[in-house]
Design a protein around this motif. Sequence first.
Motif, PDB file in Angstrom:
ATOM      1  N   ASP A 142      50.771  -8.255  -2.350  1.00  0.00           N
ATOM      2  CA  ASP A 142      50.512  -7.537  -3.606  1.00  0.00           C
ATOM      3  C   ASP A 142      49.151  -7.987  -4.101  1.00  0.00           C
ATOM      4  O   ASP A 142      48.781  -9.155  -3.909  1.00  0.00           O
TER       5      ASP A 142
ATOM      6  N   ARG B 185      66.143   1.584 -10.527  1.00  0.00           N
ATOM      7  CA  ARG B 185      65.099   2.189  -9.684  1.00  0.00           C
ATOM      8  C   ARG B 185      65.491   2.218  -8.216  1.00  0.00           C
ATOM      9  O   ARG B 185      64.962   2.997  -7.445  1.00  0.00           O
TER      10      ARG B 185
ATOM     11  N   ARG C 143      48.210 -11.592  -4.593  1.00  0.00           N
ATOM     12  CA  ARG C 143      49.367 -12.477  -4.787  1.00  0.00           C
ATOM     13  C   ARG C 143      49.800 -12.935  -3.396  1.00  0.00           C
ATOM     14  O   ARG C 143      50.819 -12.514  -2.867  1.00  0.00           O
TER      15      ARG C 143
ATOM     16  N   ASP D 150      59.158   0.501   0.123  1.00  0.00           N
ATOM     17  CA  ASP D 150      59.107  -0.546  -0.887  1.00  0.00           C
ATOM     18  C   ASP D 150      60.088  -1.613  -0.393  1.00  0.00           C
ATOM     19  O   ASP D 150      60.945  -1.345   0.465  1.00  0.00           O
ATOM     20  N   TRP D 151      59.935  -2.815  -0.912  1.00  0.00           N
ATOM     21  CA  TRP D 151      60.671  -3.956  -0.349  1.00  0.00           C
ATOM     22  C   TRP D 151      62.192  -3.749  -0.443  1.00  0.00           C
ATOM     23  O   TRP D 151      62.744  -3.722  -1.532  1.00  0.00           O
TER      24      TRP D 151
ATOM     25  N   LYS E 137      51.310   3.421  -3.954  1.00  0.00           N
ATOM     26  CA  LYS E 137      52.750   3.332  -4.208  1.00  0.00           C
ATOM     27  C   LYS E 137      53.058   3.868  -5.599  1.00  0.00           C
ATOM     28  O   LYS E 137      52.150   3.961  -6.423  1.00  0.00           O
ATOM     29  N   HIS E 138      54.288   4.211  -5.930  1.00  0.00           N
ATOM     30  CA  HIS E 138      55.512   4.214  -5.140  1.00  0.00           C
ATOM     31  C   HIS E 138      55.866   5.679  -4.977  1.00  0.00           C
ATOM     32  O   HIS E 138      56.165   6.343  -5.971  1.00  0.00           O
TER      33      HIS E 138
ATOM     34  N   HIS F 138      59.610 -10.897  -4.054  1.00  0.00           N
ATOM     35  CA  HIS F 138      58.910  -9.675  -4.462  1.00  0.00           C
ATOM     36  C   HIS F 138      59.004  -9.459  -5.960  1.00  0.00           C
ATOM     37  O   HIS F 138      58.813  -8.376  -6.452  1.00  0.00           O
TER      38      HIS F 138
ATOM     39  N   TYR G 272      61.861   3.338  -4.089  1.00  0.00           N
ATOM     40  CA  TYR G 272      63.273   3.002  -3.903  1.00  0.00           C
ATOM     41  C   TYR G 272      64.192   4.197  -4.185  1.00  0.00           C
ATOM     42  O   TYR G 272      65.224   4.359  -3.546  1.00  0.00           O
TER      43      TYR G 272
ATOM     44  N   TRP H 125      56.064 -11.090   4.198  1.00  0.00           N
ATOM     45  CA  TRP H 125      54.726 -10.501   4.129  1.00  0.00           C
ATOM     46  C   TRP H 125      54.099 -10.202   5.488  1.00  0.00           C
ATOM     47  O   TRP H 125      52.980  -9.698   5.531  1.00  0.00           O
TER      48      TRP H 125
ATOM     49  N   MET I 253      53.405   3.596   0.326  1.00  0.00           N
ATOM     50  CA  MET I 253      54.697   2.922   0.142  1.00  0.00           C
ATOM     51  C   MET I 253      55.677   3.881  -0.510  1.00  0.00           C
ATOM     52  O   MET I 253      55.434   4.373  -1.617  1.00  0.00           O
TER      53      MET I 253
ATOM     54  N   LEU J 140      48.785  -4.214  -1.297  1.00  0.00           N
ATOM     55  CA  LEU J 140      49.835  -3.282  -1.729  1.00  0.00           C
ATOM     56  C   LEU J 140      49.484  -2.647  -3.083  1.00  0.00           C
ATOM     57  O   LEU J 140      49.945  -3.076  -4.137  1.00  0.00           O
TER      58      LEU J 140
ATOM     59  N   ARG K 254      57.122  -0.664 -16.183  1.00  0.00           N
ATOM     60  CA  ARG K 254      56.033  -0.956 -15.265  1.00  0.00           C
ATOM     61  C   ARG K 254      54.786  -0.127 -15.564  1.00  0.00           C
ATOM     62  O   ARG K 254      53.860  -0.082 -14.749  1.00  0.00           O
TER      63      ARG K 254
ATOM     64  N   GLU L 115      58.068  -5.337 -14.749  1.00  0.00           N
ATOM     65  CA  GLU L 115      58.733  -4.695 -13.625  1.00  0.00           C
ATOM     66  C   GLU L 115      60.215  -5.068 -13.692  1.00  0.00           C
ATOM     67  O   GLU L 115      60.569  -6.167 -14.121  1.00  0.00           O
TER      68      GLU L 115
ATOM     69  N   SER M  26      55.980  -8.127  -9.419  1.00  0.00           N
ATOM     70  CA  SER M  26      55.316  -8.343  -8.125  1.00  0.00           C
ATOM     71  C   SER M  26      53.794  -8.355  -8.217  1.00  0.00           C
ATOM     72  O   SER M  26      53.119  -8.736  -7.266  1.00  0.00           O
TER      73      SER M  26
HETATM   74  C1  BGC Z   1      57.667  -3.640  -5.775  1.00  0.00           C
HETATM   75  C2  BGC Z   1      56.406  -3.281  -5.003  1.00  0.00           C
HETATM   76  C3  BGC Z   1      55.855  -4.523  -4.363  1.00  0.00           C
HETATM   77  C4  BGC Z   1      56.915  -5.147  -3.467  1.00  0.00           C
HETATM   78  C5  BGC Z   1      56.460  -6.414  -2.789  1.00  0.00           C
HETATM   79  C6  BGC Z   1      58.665  -4.396  -4.935  1.00  0.00           C
HETATM   80  O1  BGC Z   1      59.720  -4.852  -5.713  1.00  0.00           O
HETATM   81  O2  BGC Z   1      58.255  -2.461  -6.292  1.00  0.00           O
HETATM   82  O3  BGC Z   1      55.467  -2.694  -5.858  1.00  0.00           O
HETATM   83  O4  BGC Z   1      54.693  -4.220  -3.639  1.00  0.00           O
HETATM   84  O5  BGC Z   1      58.062  -5.470  -4.257  1.00  0.00           O
HETATM   85  O6  BGC Z   1      56.318  -7.445  -3.705  1.00  0.00           O
END
Ligand code: BGC
Length: 755
Positions: free
Chosen positions: A44, A163, A50, A231-232, A152-153, A58, A199, A27, A196, A105, A119, A416, A350
Amino acid sequence: MERDLKTLISKMTLEEKASLCSGASFWYTKPVERLGIPAVMMTDGPHGLRKQVDESDHLGLNESVVAVCFPAACATASSFDTELMTKLGETLGNECQAENISILLGPAVNIKRSPLCGRNFEYMSEDPYLTGKMAAAYIRGVQSQNVGTSIKHFAANNQEFNRMSCSSEVSERALREIYLPGFEEAVKASQPKTIMCSYNKINGTYASENEWLLNKVLRDDWGFKGYVVTDWSAVADRVKGIKAGLDLEMPSSNGVNDAKIVAAVKDGTLDEKILDRTVERLLTVLYSYVDNRNPDAVFDRSADHEKAVDMAAECAVLLENNGVLPLKKDTKVAYIGSFAAVPRYQGGGSSHINPSKVTSALETAQAKNREITYVPAFSTEKDELLENGLENAVAAAKNAEVAVIFAGLPDSFESEGYDRKHMNLPKVQDKLIEAVAAVQPNTIVVLHNGSPVECPWAERVAAILEMYLGGQGVGEACDRLLWGECNPCGRLAETFPLRIQDTPSYLNFPGDGKKVHYAEGVYVGYRYYDSREMPVRWAFGHGLSYTKFEYSNLVLSANTMDDASKLTISVDVTNSGAVAGKEVVQLYVRDLNGTEGRPYKELKGFRKVALKPGETKTVSMEITARDLSYWVEELGDWYAPSGNYAVLVGHASDDIRLTAEVQFTTTKLLPLVVSMSTTFGELLKDPRTAPVMQQMMAKMGQGAVGAMMGSEDPSARAMAEAMLAGLPLKALVSFGAANPEQIEGLINTLNSVIA
Ligand code: BGC
């Protein structure tokens, strides 16, 4: 404080600059201690904080600090209330300041292409206009607290299946009209500090290295000023990415990709100026937070819980009501279903929040001494009845004056990371609703779900209240709505189709895992159902109230429009019922020129207005040429043909109350290169070539078609026109009307009048 970032960057080594291009950990960004550049935290998002202090992930698996879970975007979008979104943003921004979080985020704005996307609960709508306005309002709120957002995304991430690698195969027209405008509006109206990237690939190129998307569309066309974050773990080729406009890699590559950036600069494959530009963007956003810290911010969890309750009440959608709602005081009511005691209020992944408190409808009703009995009947986690669940539910329903069934999707049904396989509630719940409705005519169903479900029993129950995933205050909000302390005022931000087989992407969702073809083009959601005149369970924009609204006096500021004009549309709305309520006035636009491939109508304005009984307010909205336009790939621009457009104003997409027409004139011309295959229709429609063609036709005069064109009989004339429209120039040879040289000459003349 104005910082001289250029000088700061000039003092940095190549390695230090490259190090800023990826995170230090899950983070945090990396500091450069030698130069006093601090690390900052992001978290997030989107509907609460979060913040993970210890174990990070994530996927929402590990515990985060206690926060407040606000309604998810499936619910907040249904408020159709931009002020609510800004208030939500301000509240979250303040919480971020209190928790020292520099970037939240969110918002998540991908279009709901199919109700099955796992999602969707986190996304706003099937409509890009609504999405853009709501996202911009949220960003305005968060960023007013000097905290950044990360919309995002970006882009075309409309499913969870594969994804991280799947390619969304989608036309530029569908991207520009459906999948991008939510981002576009947010960027143009609210300048999110970061965006953001998704993927997935778009037409074969990863979003994280998509030059067209990140540099051309986002920056050149829209004027985005912030930085792009992955994205992560969405990085593919880091050096390609930085050239394409990707700035920050999250969470971290343990130095691997930083080293690649350094090596690329050293061997000349990456211009250091590109790296400097990225570092400047990163530092601009970083210092916009660091220099504007609010040390006095307090995260007041109880005050924010109250806001979460109020918001949930504003978002719920009353789908059906034969008059049973609101419940009258002292009515004997049976609450049935475990969601009454354990509401489902958020989705998995997330965005998962560790809530400060969750209130259920049951405990709220008990605290208010309402006359209720309770039967849990079925599990909230599985498709299972509890022991004697059905029998007990039916008995309780019979013994009461009203039965309220708290139904919904278990967590495992939507999250998700994966998509839904079907659009059904658990089977036992459908069965139980039918059984209870059979013995109790006053059966009400309350739904807890993140996206549409099939409701085969809809016509056999007295009322249906959609609470969506309403956040930690959903139970209290539900109580207020059921018992008339609040008047429902949400509207559907997505269509509820009758069956999953009816959905426009049904045959192309979620693809084979490598590619997913967006074959339905711009016909997403109501654009499809409307154009096909298909029945749906509940239409986009639908939502009932405990009062009634009348529309009158639709006035346009002019009867004509051109490329530069703004048209103001105003309408009077009256609350003609007995209680205060809120109406969402919706404005749709329709092309009346028979232009090929345009949806029947599209949302281009909405306004939520509070009205006391008997009160009338005038609501005004504005449209411009862009609102009449579609994206023409050959032109590389928005275009609306000159002609007539309908302005439709009403309560829902299937409940238009008033219409008017406006005549539009454009000076834009579509590209045209005349060849043997160009048709008479195209040439007669284009103002540049029409006079030449008319002259030529007048000279050629007769022949069978010519005779019909001059006929007194309108149907013969229409036939001739239709036949002629499809005739290519080369046909003149076979009809003996001209020789090839004469046609070549005509083509040259036509091309010269175009140029
Ligand atoms: C999610 C994002 C999220 C990120 C950080 C990813 O897997 O798609 O929406 O902000 O993780 O947790």
